[in-house]
Design a protein around this motif. Structure first.
Motif, mmCIF file in Angstrom:
data_model
loop_
_atom_site.group_PDB
_atom_site.id
_atom_site.type_symbol
_atom_site.label_atom_id
_atom_site.label_comp_id
_atom_site.label_asym_id
_atom_site.label_seq_id
_atom_site.Cartn_x
_atom_site.Cartn_y
_atom_site.Cartn_z
ATOM 1 N N TYR A 132 95.207 46.356 27.642
ATOM 2 C CA TYR A 132 94.782 46.128 26.260
ATOM 3 C C TYR A 132 93.481 45.350 26.307
ATOM 4 N N ASN A 133 92.845 45.236 25.139
ATOM 5 C CA ASN A 133 91.486 44.720 25.054
ATOM 6 C C ASN A 133 91.399 43.662 23.962
ATOM 7 N N ILE A 134 90.847 42.515 24.326
ATOM 8 C CA ILE A 134 90.596 41.461 23.334
ATOM 9 C C ILE A 134 89.097 41.447 23.036
ATOM 10 N N ASN A 135 88.763 41.364 21.750
ATOM 11 C CA ASN A 135 87.348 41.472 21.360
ATOM 12 C C ASN A 135 86.859 40.247 20.603
ATOM 13 N N TYR A 136 85.685 39.772 21.013
ATOM 14 C CA TYR A 136 85.023 38.658 20.324
ATOM 15 C C TYR A 136 83.655 39.081 19.782
ATOM 16 N N PHE A 137 83.324 38.556 18.595
ATOM 17 C CA PHE A 137 81.940 38.603 18.116
ATOM 18 C C PHE A 137 81.178 37.523 18.869
ATOM 19 N N SER B 236 86.148 42.613 25.406
ATOM 20 C CA SER B 236 84.952 43.288 24.892
ATOM 21 C C SER B 236 84.229 42.397 23.892
ATOM 22 N N PHE B 237 82.935 42.663 23.762
ATOM 23 C CA PHE B 237 82.095 41.818 22.907
ATOM 24 C C PHE B 237 81.312 42.678 21.928
ATOM 25 N N HIS B 238 80.974 42.072 20.799
ATOM 26 C CA HIS B 238 80.178 42.726 19.769
ATOM 27 C C HIS B 238 79.004 41.808 19.490
ATOM 28 N N PHE B 239 77.824 42.358 19.262
ATOM 29 C CA PHE B 239 76.580 41.591 19.037
ATOM 30 C C PHE B 239 76.047 41.025 20.350
ATOM 31 N N ILE C 34 83.328 44.871 28.424
ATOM 32 C CA ILE C 34 82.707 45.945 27.645
ATOM 33 C C ILE C 34 81.862 45.297 26.552
ATOM 34 N N SER C 35 80.703 45.872 26.265
ATOM 35 C CA SER C 35 79.970 45.449 25.069
ATOM 36 C C SER C 35 79.314 46.663 24.426
ATOM 37 N N THR C 36 78.753 46.452 23.254
ATOM 38 C CA THR C 36 78.266 47.542 22.421
ATOM 39 C C THR C 36 76.747 47.624 22.422
ATOM 40 N N ASP D 28 80.734 46.085 32.642
ATOM 41 C CA ASP D 28 81.480 47.146 33.322
ATOM 42 C C ASP D 28 81.449 48.485 32.584
ATOM 43 N N ALA D 29 81.340 48.449 31.266
ATOM 44 C CA ALA D 29 81.257 49.687 30.484
ATOM 45 C C ALA D 29 80.536 49.378 29.180
ATOM 46 N N ILE D 30 79.920 50.411 28.605
ATOM 47 C CA ILE D 30 79.117 50.225 27.390
ATOM 48 C C ILE D 30 79.601 51.150 26.288
ATOM 49 N N ILE D 31 79.832 50.578 25.115
ATOM 50 C CA ILE D 31 80.127 51.382 23.933
ATOM 51 C C ILE D 31 78.805 51.800 23.310
#
Lengths: 358, 358
Positions: free
Chosen positions: A70-75, A133-136, A155-157, A173-176
């Motif tokens: 599973y994946n935990i995401n932070y701004f 994963s991260f956003h921004f 992962i980030s975007t 490791d991976a890019i959205i």
């Protein structure tokens, strides 16, 4: 039947299917994430809007239901500084709405949430989610290094090629690859933001060509046709948010749920008027009336402190006027069913789409 | 190898491949169209900016080179009315640019070209191109009926689901689903135009679900991966414009050709500042400086009469500042090779993309 477990991303994360449910802070729940993971895809939980205690409880809840990834995401926005002039002007704009909903005076603006910090890091090193994963963009260097050293998959975007190259250089490791169609907040972290307004069809292959890490397509992908299309474009996996919004496990207000039914794909808009950063949702009165004023609002996430009471009161009153009706441009294709069943359905649809080539 | 000739559109038009070269008025040439058709795809010629005599010569030129299907395209905008106030304001804006290029005074604005009219119809009934396509909707009812009665296959563009349904109701034979990523003029014909700003990934499946005629995907599709992706989304064929812009057969100024090399996908913009209708091209000085003023300009195609001398002088001076550098968001993927060779390459790439599923 295609064997999806062979690709570098699904193999590394132990997924049966190259499908990630988007973290959707505030809308995704541990129940949703666990159901998705149990079905062979990867569930996610966006935790930026909640306390560390709530995040710990959320992770434990997912882990009690599944052993899968599973994946935990932070701004990971920049540190915000309060611009009093902007804040006051915005309070003036909002005062009539507050009055209309019987809310009393607009509260003072404040710096409400901090970027990903040392305490968040300590929690993640304690809980060790399989994926973070991260956003921004990315956390500060020393924090990001600690995450990488702990062996957590990151992962980030990216919303354009330059952002993708920057992320790869940082050791992600991976890019959205998040296209223009995506619902919710745009992950762009380089200005001007408009440079990240590239459609998924054009964005994915150009990012695939520019980096060597696996690329995850996002934006407007809402059924198996979009999943097959993304794989054809070179993506190793897809991330779907809007598709999961109507699942019973989603924690969205009833008025949001109702608005998604029969919503038209041409009625979503990008707006910064809720949080201070551009995000896509269905047009409503607030989005319409604030259009063109976004530059006058305080920065993300300060604006949230001014709009939060309004959003809450609007939802409680059963009115869609002042809540963010986050949705991507694929909104016309969403289905209402439990998240696990949705994963199965998406996989079947993907196999059907692939048959067009035989 | 996939047998592409089985689908309802390729079968009907006698194409070996479900690929259409976009008509690109002013940039496509009879040489390009013929080369594409000879290679098994369908070549197109946009004739809106030229006289009936030139159109006759163009059609005859294509027919002298191939017996295969080709497509003639007209803009079918509304009858424009001259708004003198807007025209004068625009002349003021442009005066400094005219001076900079030594052009003398800005000419008076005039209604330069009419929508598809009786003379155009007579010409088409005489030449009977296998396919006639339209941009900005459809010709007036009686003209459109005459085209249908002549057995000419008709195509028009939709940028959202409602436009697609409207076109189907009018009896169109196939619909282009044009996504946000597309270069050149947006085919939208219902206001507000923003409602047509939907990315290809989200738009194509929703139009496919809404109509029963074949759907042709367009917008950001620049190589075989995009073609395979579009087929997965449910499209019967694709239309590519930007991909063909660097072919030697394209009639674009050298400065446009140079700008396409190493162009970045995040540097295209939608602008109405050249023609009066939104179109996508690479950002340059004119686009940047006119941003935000588009509402003050006279309607399409009147604005063309004010910008045409500027565009011509800019191209002649080898300056990209004042010419429309039309390009879609897939611009980072274009290849420079003869159009026929490009069709072959696209087909090979498509087959490679499909192999990702086996």
């Amino acid at each position: 039947m295609t064997d999806w477990t062979k690709n570098q991303l699904t193999k590394r994360l132990g997924l049966r299917y190259p499908i990630i449910q988007a973290p959707m802070a505030g809308a995704a729940t541990p129940e949703m994430a666990a159901a998705v993971t149990r079905a062979g895809a990867m569930g996610s939980l966006g935790v930026s809007l909640q306390s560390n205690d709530a995040t710990r409880a959320g992770c434990n809840s997912i882990r009690s239901k599944t052993n899968g990834s599973y994946n935990i995401n932070y701004f990971v926005h920049n540190e915000a500084t309060l611009d009093s002039e902007k804040a006051e002007r915005t309070r003036d704009y909002l005062a009539t709405y507050y009055e209309e909903l019987g809310l009393g005076p607009v509260p003072a603006a404040k710096v409400s949430s901090t970027p990903f910090n040392e305490k968040n890091l300590a929690l993640m090193l304690e809980l060790k989610p399989p994926v973070l994963s991260f956003h921004f963009g990315l956390p500060k260097n020393e924090l990001f290094s600690a995450i990488q050293n702990a062996g957590i998959f990151t992962i980030s975007t990216a919303t354009n090629v330059l952002e993708a190259q920057q992320l790869e250089d940082s050791g992600i490791d991976a890019i959205i690859a998040q296209g223009f169609e995506a619902g919710g907040h745009r992950g762009t972290f380089t200005e001007p933001y408009e440079d990240g307004w590239i459609g998924t069809m054009a964005l994915v292959p150009q990012i695939v060509d520019a980096v060597s890490v696996p690329v995850i397509a996002a934006g407007g992908i809402t059924d198996g046709r979009g999943i097959a299309a993304s794989i054809a474009l070179g993506a190793s996996a897809v991330q779907l948010g809007t598709a999961f919004l109507s699942c019973p496990e989603a924690a969205i207000p009833d008025v949001h749920r109702a608005a998604l039914k029969n919503a038209r794909s041409d009625k979503t808009r990008l707006t910064s008027a809720f949080s201070g950063r551009p995000a896509r949702g269905l047009e409503n009165r607030y989005v319409r009336e604030m259009a063109g004023r976004e530059d006058e609002f305080p920065d993300f996430p300060i604006l949230n402190t001014l709009t939060a009471p309004l959003r809450k009161a609007s939802a409680n009153a059963g009115r869609s006027d002042f809540i963010p009706l986050w949705a991507g441009q694929g909104v016309g294709l969403i289905k209402t069913m439990p998240a696990g069943k949705l994963v199965e359905t998406l996989v079947t649809e993907t196999e059907t789409a692939i048959k067009r080539f035989s």
